[in-house]
Design an enzyme around this catalytic site. Sequence first.
Site, PDB file in Angstrom:
ATOM      1  N   GLY A  31       0.800  -1.227   0.000  1.00  0.00           N
ATOM      2  CA  GLY A  31       0.000   0.000   0.000  1.00  0.00           C
ATOM      3  C   GLY A  31       0.827   1.269   0.000  1.00  0.00           C
ATOM      4  N   LEU A  33       0.438   3.699  -2.147  1.00  0.00           N
ATOM      5  CA  LEU A  33       0.853   3.512  -3.537  1.00  0.00           C
ATOM      6  C   LEU A  33       1.463   4.772  -4.148  1.00  0.00           C
ATOM      7  CD1 LEU A  33      -2.350   1.552  -4.590  1.00  0.00           C
ATOM      8  CD2 LEU A  33      -0.142   0.607  -3.850  1.00  0.00           C
ATOM      9  N   HIS A  34       2.407   4.545  -5.027  1.00  0.00           N
ATOM     10  CA  HIS A  34       3.015   5.640  -5.800  1.00  0.00           C
ATOM     11  C   HIS A  34       3.101   5.195  -7.256  1.00  0.00           C
ATOM     12  CE1 HIS A  34       6.574   3.149  -5.569  1.00  0.00           C
ATOM     13  NE2 HIS A  34       6.528   3.186  -4.247  1.00  0.00           N
ATOM     14  N   HIS A  37       4.238   1.639  -8.144  1.00  0.00           N
ATOM     15  CA  HIS A  37       3.229   0.572  -8.064  1.00  0.00           C
ATOM     16  C   HIS A  37       2.295   0.635  -9.276  1.00  0.00           C
ATOM     17  CE1 HIS A  37       3.941   1.254  -3.599  1.00  0.00           C
ATOM     18  NE2 HIS A  37       4.152  -0.046  -3.715  1.00  0.00           N
ATOM     19  N   GLY A 147       8.796  -4.852  -8.986  1.00  0.00           N
ATOM     20  CA  GLY A 147       9.686  -3.771  -9.432  1.00  0.00           C
ATOM     21  C   GLY A 147      11.141  -4.115  -9.138  1.00  0.00           C
ATOM     22  N   LYS A 149      13.490  -2.245  -8.154  1.00  0.00           N
ATOM     23  CA  LYS A 149      14.171  -1.552  -7.051  1.00  0.00           C
ATOM     24  C   LYS A 149      14.517  -2.573  -5.960  1.00  0.00           C
ATOM     25  CE  LYS A 149      12.225   1.053  -3.898  1.00  0.00           C
ATOM     26  NZ  LYS A 149      12.696   0.507  -2.602  1.00  0.00           N
ATOM     27  N   ASP A 150      13.553  -3.479  -5.702  1.00  0.00           N
ATOM     28  CA  ASP A 150      13.801  -4.558  -4.734  1.00  0.00           C
ATOM     29  C   ASP A 150      14.363  -5.745  -5.508  1.00  0.00           C
ATOM     30  OD1 ASP A 150      12.660  -3.319  -2.295  1.00  0.00           O
ATOM     31  OD2 ASP A 150      10.888  -3.238  -3.567  1.00  0.00           O
ATOM     32  N   VAL A 176      11.189   2.744 -11.229  1.00  0.00           N
ATOM     33  CA  VAL A 176      10.548   4.007 -11.601  1.00  0.00           C
ATOM     34  C   VAL A 176      11.143   5.091 -10.696  1.00  0.00           C
ATOM     35  CG1 VAL A 176       8.365   5.254 -11.832  1.00  0.00           C
ATOM     36  CG2 VAL A 176       8.454   2.788 -12.289  1.00  0.00           C
ATOM     37  N   MET A 184      11.493   5.591  -6.658  1.00  0.00           N
ATOM     38  CA  MET A 184      10.256   5.769  -5.887  1.00  0.00           C
ATOM     39  C   MET A 184      10.137   4.692  -4.816  1.00  0.00           C
ATOM     40  SD  MET A 184       7.383   7.124  -8.405  1.00  0.00           S
ATOM     41  CE  MET A 184       7.705   8.537  -9.438  1.00  0.00           C
TER      42      MET A 184
HETATM   43  O1  PAF Z   1       7.680  -5.192  -2.078  1.00  0.00           O
HETATM   44  C1  PAF Z   1       6.739  -5.211  -1.243  1.00  0.00           C
HETATM   45  O2  PAF Z   1       5.940  -4.277  -1.151  1.00  0.00           O
HETATM   46  C2  PAF Z   1       6.565  -6.420  -0.328  1.00  0.00           C
HETATM   47  O3  PAF Z   1       7.807  -6.958   0.003  1.00  0.00           O
HETATM   48  C3  PAF Z   1       5.642  -7.506  -0.922  1.00  0.00           C
HETATM   49  C4  PAF Z   1       6.190  -8.048  -2.228  1.00  0.00           C
HETATM   50  C5  PAF Z   1       4.259  -6.913  -1.158  1.00  0.00           C
HETATM   51  C6  PAF Z   1       5.517  -8.674   0.061  1.00  0.00           C
HETATM   52  O4  PAF Z   1       4.982  -8.262   1.275  1.00  0.00           O
END
Ligand code: PAF
Length: 281
Positions: A31, A33-34, A37, A147, A149-150, A176, A184
């Site tokens: 959540g 959100l930006h 997302h 994404g 970034k992670d 992004v 972001m």
């Molecule tokens: O990247 C995230 O926002 C969280 O790690 C995810 C993938 C929703 C799991 O909780």
Amino acid sequence: MEIVKSKEQMKAISRGFKKEGYRIGFVPTMGYLHEGHLSLIRLAKCKSDRTVVSIFVNPLQFGPNEDFQAYPRDLERDIPLLEKEGVDILFVPEVEDIYPADYQTYVEVTHLSSGLCGAFRSGHFKGVATILLKLFNIVKPDLAVFGEKDYQQIRVVEQMVKDLDLDMEILRHPIVREEDGLAMSSRNTYLSSEERRSALSLYQALKFVERLILGGERDLTKIRELTKEYIESFPHTKVQYVEIVHPHTLQSVEEIRGPVLVALAVFVGKTRLIDNKIIDL
Ligand code: PAF
């Protein structure tokens, strides 16, 4: 858009979609959100017939000294953003429904979770893999979008899907960025205006490393040290790590011969930010 709280109802909706022959695209989020997302959602939407987004701040992936309580939450703000994107289902389960009192099953993707962020956030990727497998079992998506970034999270989920023979596809979306280059993140909202200026050090440092490597520098210790110095020349910054790893295995490289992933984690004030870049020779 239908808002679904119960996992049984979510399962029933997904069964219905499958029966109709629809491809389900899924974007799991926490959540707040930006635009990052929303880009994932747009990709899911164009690759599927029905789009499901989840919002769940997963307690299992936060350490005891991390920001689970403080993590920004604003469903009232998120809902219209999702409606505008034409999302079909918003799944917002309760913690007690996902992890009942007798919960005891966890998923661990061992090697990929051990370095980079995993070395500093013990149990984080176990929490991520566990919630994602549960969400995948509830939503039954044909594809899910994440994404870059992670980056480590993507590699962990790709490996889990492969190792556990999940019948679904993982799609990657490029990072992004804000206009000035900051990646972001919902956590950017923690930054004061002065810290926000220093947060740019991550993106600038990635460009700095790229110039060093493309300019012929190959001494990994020197590259890491110069990058740390560069970042910490910005006020309020403290480097947690600068790593240069293989983009698939995430193991540290011993020499730079092919593409490498440069990954950073930096505290800007109290806020921990990450960023990365693949540098291709
Ligand atoms: O990247 C995230 O926002 C969280 O790690 C995810 C993938 C929703 C799991 O909780």
